[in-house]
Design a protein around this motif. Structure first.
Motif, PDB file in Angstrom:
ATOM      1  N   ASP A  85       0.843  -1.188   0.000  1.00 34.99           N
ATOM      2  CA  ASP A  85       0.000   0.000   0.000  1.00 34.99           C
ATOM      3  C   ASP A  85       0.883   1.244   0.000  1.00 34.99           C
ATOM      4  OD1 ASP A  85      -2.016   1.844   0.167  1.00 34.99           O
ATOM      5  OD2 ASP A  85      -2.508   1.432   2.276  1.00 34.99           O
ATOM      6  N   GLY A  86       1.539   1.505  -1.114  1.00 30.09           N
ATOM      7  CA  GLY A  86       2.425   2.660  -1.204  1.00 30.09           C
ATOM      8  C   GLY A  86       1.696   3.978  -1.063  1.00 30.09           C
ATOM      9  N   PHE A  87       0.477   4.066  -1.594  1.00 27.10           N
ATOM     10  CA  PHE A  87      -0.283   5.304  -1.447  1.00 27.10           C
ATOM     11  C   PHE A  87      -0.609   5.543   0.023  1.00 27.10           C
ATOM     12  CE2 PHE A  87      -4.106   7.934  -1.374  1.00 27.10           C
ATOM     13  CZ  PHE A  87      -3.735   8.984  -2.203  1.00 27.10           C
ATOM     14  N   LYS A 157      -1.912  -2.280 -14.040  1.00 29.39           N
ATOM     15  CA  LYS A 157      -1.689  -3.610 -13.468  1.00 29.39           C
ATOM     16  C   LYS A 157      -1.084  -4.556 -14.498  1.00 29.39           C
ATOM     17  CE  LYS A 157      -5.195  -3.505  -9.808  1.00 29.39           C
ATOM     18  NZ  LYS A 157      -6.490  -4.067  -9.322  1.00 29.39           N
ATOM     19  N   THR A 217       4.066   0.503 -10.457  1.00 30.10           N
ATOM     20  CA  THR A 217       3.477   0.306  -9.128  1.00 30.10           C
ATOM     21  C   THR A 217       2.861   1.582  -8.590  1.00 30.10           C
ATOM     22  OG1 THR A 217       5.043  -1.468  -8.626  1.00 30.10           O
ATOM     23  CG2 THR A 217       3.959  -0.425  -6.759  1.00 30.10           C
ATOM     24  N   GLN A 221      -1.062   2.123  -7.574  1.00 31.64           N
ATOM     25  CA  GLN A 221      -1.450   2.585  -6.242  1.00 31.64           C
ATOM     26  C   GLN A 221      -2.238   3.895  -6.301  1.00 31.64           C
ATOM     27  OE1 GLN A 221       2.534   2.731  -4.769  1.00 31.64           O
ATOM     28  NE2 GLN A 221       2.536   0.619  -4.034  1.00 31.64           N
ATOM     29  N   ALA A 225      -6.332   4.295  -5.657  1.00 28.67           N
ATOM     30  CA  ALA A 225      -6.800   5.035  -4.476  1.00 28.67           C
ATOM     31  C   ALA A 225      -7.815   6.112  -4.824  1.00 28.67           C
ATOM     32  CB  ALA A 225      -5.614   5.672  -3.759  1.00 28.67           C
TER      33      ALA A 225
END
Length: 311
Positions: A85-87, A157, A217, A221, A225
């Motif tokens: 969950d980078g965001f 993705k 990626t 993310q 979001a």
């Protein structure tokens, strides 16, 4: 204006670089503004804006997000928030830095200014920090994802599966930065969509910490979001009287020339937010604070922030 910097250590041990701009020695300090910058840029690009804000007695802090600016310690980190969950991670960084500033500047009201990607990160933080803020200014922002953005998640993705976590996709670049620029053809540079001011665009092009491609990626993310930010359950946590100002360029392709902002404004209205200001600048593109009418934009933003923080 005085300038300084420091590294703040996030709860996972990551050092986050923070630029600090303070009023001159002896000047009255009226509040604190935290800047959350956009994709493929960094906090130091807000120095000119900080000059205007510090002249009005506001301290300005602007950190470099993960994968950006001086927080990115190597080229391999550029455009990469992190795994999982980078965001959520960069949103947590923003919450932590706002909390740090409340301790560092006790008794001063605090505002949050987010631009583009940074405005989405700011939106993500608002449910947790909205009750601690005196004002929120969103520039070049977006509302609930358009059909193109929803399709972009699937593309991102697929590109991540093809190129890997840190891969850079020309397909995604073509659907985003390149597509936005094509709307201003014939193009002088790949970044004409940022501003009508050629000198400002050239500064961006010449900046080694700007213009890099985000990883697959990060796109997964970020786009993933976007659909969560203006949900009713999230907005229900905001104080009804939280001052929010949304500023936009009428020719900004990122929010489809203001078309995509309607969903955000409608969501704020349905949530019962009573102090929402919406200002569109005719002819302006994406980077309002670097536009040909930047003096007007900066003056109005600064006056609004001072007024709201003085409440």
């Amino acid at each position: 204006m005085r300038t300084s910097s420091f590294e703040w250590i996030a709860d996972d041990g990551k050092p986050i670089f923070v630029h600090v701009f303070s009023p001159d020695e002896g000047a009255e300090v009226r509040g604190v503004v935290h800047v959350s910058h956009g994709m493929s840029e960094h906090g130091a690009r807000y120095t000119r804006l900080a000059e205007a804000l510090t002249a009005r007695g506001l301290v300005v802090e602007a950190h470099d997000h993960r994968g950006h600016g001086r927080t990115a310690k190597s080229d391999d980190e550029l455009g990469y928030f992190g795994p999982g969950d980078g965001f959520g991670r960069v949103v947590a960084d923003l919450r932590g830095l706002l909390a740090r500033a409340r301790t560092a500047y006790p008794g001063l009201k605090q505002a949050l200014l987010g631009h583009s990607m940074g405005s989405l990160i700011a939106q993500g933080a608002l449910p947790a920090v909205g009750d601690k803020l005196g004002a929120v200014l969103l520039s070049g922002t977006n509302g609930p994802p358009s059909l193109m953005a929803r399709a972009g998640v699937l593309v991102a993705k697929a590109e991540r599966a093809r190129l890997g976590e840190r891969g850079k996709s020309v397909v995604i670049q073509g659907m985003s930065f390149d597509a936005w620029n094509r709307t201003f053809s014939p193009n002088r540079t790949p970044y004409d969509w940022l501003s009508r001011d050629a000198a400002e665009v050239d500064k961006y092009v010449a900046d080694a910490r700007c213009g890099f491609s985000a990883t697959t990626t990060l796109w997964v993310q970020l786009l993933g979001a976007m659909g969560t930010l203006a949900r009713p359950d999230a907005l229900a946590r905001l104080p009804k009287d939280l001052p929010i100002c949304v500023v936009a360029g009428s020719e900004d392709p990122v929010h489809e020339r203001t078309k995509n902002l309607r969903g955000l404004l409608d969501a704020y209205a349905k949530a019962g937010l009573s102090d929402v200001t919406y200002r569109v600048y005719p002819g302006a593109r994406h980077e309002l604070f670097n536009e040909t009418n930047r003096d007007e934009v900066t003056r109005e933003a600064a006056e609004w922030l001072v007024r709201k923080l003085a409440r």
